[in-house]
Design a protein around this motif. Structure first.
Motif, mmCIF file in Angstrom:
data_model
loop_
_atom_site.group_PDB
_atom_site.id
_atom_site.type_symbol
_atom_site.label_atom_id
_atom_site.label_comp_id
_atom_site.label_asym_id
_atom_site.label_seq_id
_atom_site.Cartn_x
_atom_site.Cartn_y
_atom_site.Cartn_z
ATOM 1 N N PRO A 9 41.478 41.386 35.013
ATOM 2 C CA PRO A 9 41.455 40.244 34.093
ATOM 3 C C PRO A 9 42.150 39.015 34.659
ATOM 4 C CG PRO A 9 42.027 42.272 32.935
ATOM 5 C CD PRO A 9 42.011 42.603 34.391
ATOM 6 N N SER A 10 43.164 39.232 35.507
ATOM 7 C CA SER A 10 43.904 38.093 36.048
ATOM 8 C C SER A 10 43.154 37.394 37.165
ATOM 9 C CB SER A 10 45.272 38.547 36.571
ATOM 10 O OG SER A 10 45.128 39.361 37.724
ATOM 11 N N LEU A 11 42.126 38.058 37.729
ATOM 12 C CA LEU A 11 41.444 37.480 38.875
ATOM 13 C C LEU A 11 40.701 36.202 38.501
ATOM 14 C CD1 LEU A 11 41.129 37.988 41.881
ATOM 15 C CD2 LEU A 11 39.038 39.273 41.418
ATOM 16 N N ALA A 12 40.202 36.132 37.260
ATOM 17 C CA ALA A 12 39.487 34.926 36.824
ATOM 18 C C ALA A 12 40.413 33.711 36.868
ATOM 19 C CB ALA A 12 38.936 35.121 35.414
ATOM 20 N N ILE A 13 41.682 33.917 36.530
ATOM 21 C CA ILE A 13 42.651 32.824 36.594
ATOM 22 C C ILE A 13 42.862 32.399 38.040
ATOM 23 C CG2 ILE A 13 45.043 32.168 36.099
ATOM 24 C CD1 ILE A 13 45.008 34.173 33.797
ATOM 25 N N TYR A 14 42.966 33.380 38.914
ATOM 26 C CA TYR A 14 43.125 33.077 40.336
ATOM 27 C C TYR A 14 41.900 32.365 40.887
ATOM 28 C CZ TYR A 14 47.440 35.786 40.897
ATOM 29 O OH TYR A 14 48.731 36.243 40.822
ATOM 30 N N MET A 209 27.105 34.525 47.378
ATOM 31 C CA MET A 209 27.398 35.793 46.707
ATOM 32 C C MET A 209 28.840 36.239 46.964
ATOM 33 S SD MET A 209 25.781 39.568 47.537
ATOM 34 C CE MET A 209 24.085 39.010 47.409
ATOM 35 N N GLY A 210 29.593 36.468 45.888
ATOM 36 C CA GLY A 210 30.938 37.012 46.006
ATOM 37 C C GLY A 210 31.989 36.052 46.523
ATOM 38 N N ILE A 211 31.629 34.798 46.769
ATOM 39 C CA ILE A 211 32.571 33.853 47.372
ATOM 40 C C ILE A 211 33.675 33.460 46.392
ATOM 41 C CG2 ILE A 211 32.842 31.567 48.407
ATOM 42 C CD1 ILE A 211 31.469 33.661 50.203
ATOM 43 N N ASP A 212 33.334 33.166 45.140
ATOM 44 C CA ASP A 212 34.345 32.780 44.157
ATOM 45 C C ASP A 212 35.375 33.885 43.970
ATOM 46 O OD1 ASP A 212 33.073 30.366 43.796
ATOM 47 O OD2 ASP A 212 32.027 30.975 41.959
ATOM 48 N N GLU A 213 34.878 35.120 43.859
ATOM 49 C CA GLU A 213 35.782 36.248 43.664
ATOM 50 C C GLU A 213 36.691 36.450 44.869
ATOM 51 O OE1 GLU A 213 31.985 36.973 41.323
ATOM 52 O OE2 GLU A 213 32.517 36.266 43.329
ATOM 53 N N LEU A 214 36.124 36.334 46.052
ATOM 54 C CA LEU A 214 36.922 36.526 47.258
ATOM 55 C C LEU A 214 37.955 35.409 47.408
ATOM 56 C CD1 LEU A 214 37.270 38.378 49.687
ATOM 57 C CD2 LEU A 214 35.719 36.897 50.963
ATOM 58 N N ARG A 215 37.571 34.208 47.033
ATOM 59 C CA ARG A 215 38.508 33.085 47.085
ATOM 60 C C ARG A 215 39.715 33.360 46.172
ATOM 61 N NH1 ARG A 215 35.123 28.915 45.462
ATOM 62 N NH2 ARG A 215 34.286 28.625 47.557
ATOM 63 N N GLY A 216 39.440 33.860 44.980
ATOM 64 C CA GLY A 216 40.529 34.210 44.070
ATOM 65 C C GLY A 216 41.388 35.337 44.619
ATOM 66 N N PHE A 217 40.745 36.306 45.254
ATOM 67 C CA PHE A 217 41.467 37.433 45.849
ATOM 68 C C PHE A 217 42.377 36.969 46.976
ATOM 69 C CE2 PHE A 217 41.661 40.975 48.939
ATOM 70 C CZ PHE A 217 42.289 41.929 48.140
ATOM 71 N N VAL A 218 41.916 36.004 47.763
ATOM 72 C CA VAL A 218 42.731 35.450 48.842
ATOM 73 C C VAL A 218 43.993 34.814 48.272
ATOM 74 C CG1 VAL A 218 42.834 33.592 50.568
ATOM 75 C CG2 VAL A 218 40.876 35.145 50.516
ATOM 76 N N LEU A 219 43.838 33.996 47.219
ATOM 77 C CA LEU A 219 44.996 33.358 46.611
ATOM 78 C C LEU A 219 45.955 34.390 46.029
ATOM 79 C CD1 LEU A 219 46.593 30.915 45.640
ATOM 80 C CD2 LEU A 219 45.070 30.784 43.654
ATOM 81 N N LYS A 220 45.408 35.368 45.327
ATOM 82 C CA LYS A 220 46.261 36.404 44.742
ATOM 83 C C LYS A 220 47.011 37.155 45.831
ATOM 84 C CE LYS A 220 46.218 40.298 41.524
ATOM 85 N NZ LYS A 220 45.393 41.149 40.635
#
Length: 225
Positions: A9-14, A209-220
């Protein structure tokens, strides 16, 4: 098929924070052929590893929203240095939020033994000795799945005590059924390694594909998550 990292759930914020951060300053800092040339270890670092021609430069360009922040080379394996990029910071001298580190590609067939030896020393010393390295993203071509040389890289990171996430690239280049098979194969390989996330990321730089999620994962990851 789920194209993202494990649901969090926190990944969307990231993701939203990362989108804004990456839309700001992202600048090339330096290329380091040896550890003595690395920038001072003052901010977190996220490293990107992968075989030559895996699409590392394209993924970095997609993550940063730039067309050529990372040089794309027509000669795989040509860049044998650690390439540093600042994310965030400003002209007022404020420090970057974190740095991206483009590691030299491996698995290039035509490289002389001396080049391979130099690569191994540089990468191994970096992985073992860089205290600000928070996580590594290991890129694997979705058209081929993990190769023995990828397993060797995973073993190197396991021994170095590095936490890493496997990222499949070029996922748009194969059919969904074949992608499902490659994903299962890659997850099975990841489960053999102590440092690997059990889940993998599925991306396509060309299709987004998957770029937004990976970008958030990098920040987290940079923030210790």
């Amino acid at each position: 098929m789920d194209e993202t990292l494990p649901e969090d759930p926190s990944l969307a914020i990231y993701e939203e924070r990362a989108r804004k951060l990456f839309s700001g300053p992202v600048t090339f800092v330096l290329s380091a052929p040896e550890l003595k040339f690395l920038p001072d270890p003052t901010v977190p670092e996220i490293a990107f590893a992968g075989r030559s021609n895996v699409g590392k430069s394209s993924l970095l360009n997609a993550l940063t929203g730039r067309k050529s922040i990372a040089r794309t080379s027509v000669t795989p394996g040509r860049t044998q240095e650690l390439n540093y990029f600042d994310v965030g910071g400003g002209e007022d001298g404020s420090p970057p939020e974190f740095r991206l580190v483009d590691m030299p590609g491996y698995g290039f067939a035509k490289a002389p033994p001396a080049v391979v030896k130099k690569w191994r020393h540089l990468v191994n010393d970096y992985l073992r000795g860089r205290q600000v390295l928070k996580r590594c993203l290991l890129l694997i071509d979705a058209r081929h799945g993990p190769k023995p040389v990828d397993a060797e890289m995973m073993e190197m990171m396991d021994i170095a005590g590095i936490s890493y996430c496997v990222v499949l690239t070029k996922a748009d280049k194969i059919k969904a059924s074949e992608l499902a098979r490659i994903v299962a194969m890659t997850e099975a390989e990841a489960r053999k390694h102590a440092g690997a996330f059990p889940e993998i990321a599925i991306t396509s730089s060309e299709k987004g594909m998957g770029i937004d999620e990976l970008r958030g994962f990098v920040l987290k990851s940079a923030e210790g998550g």
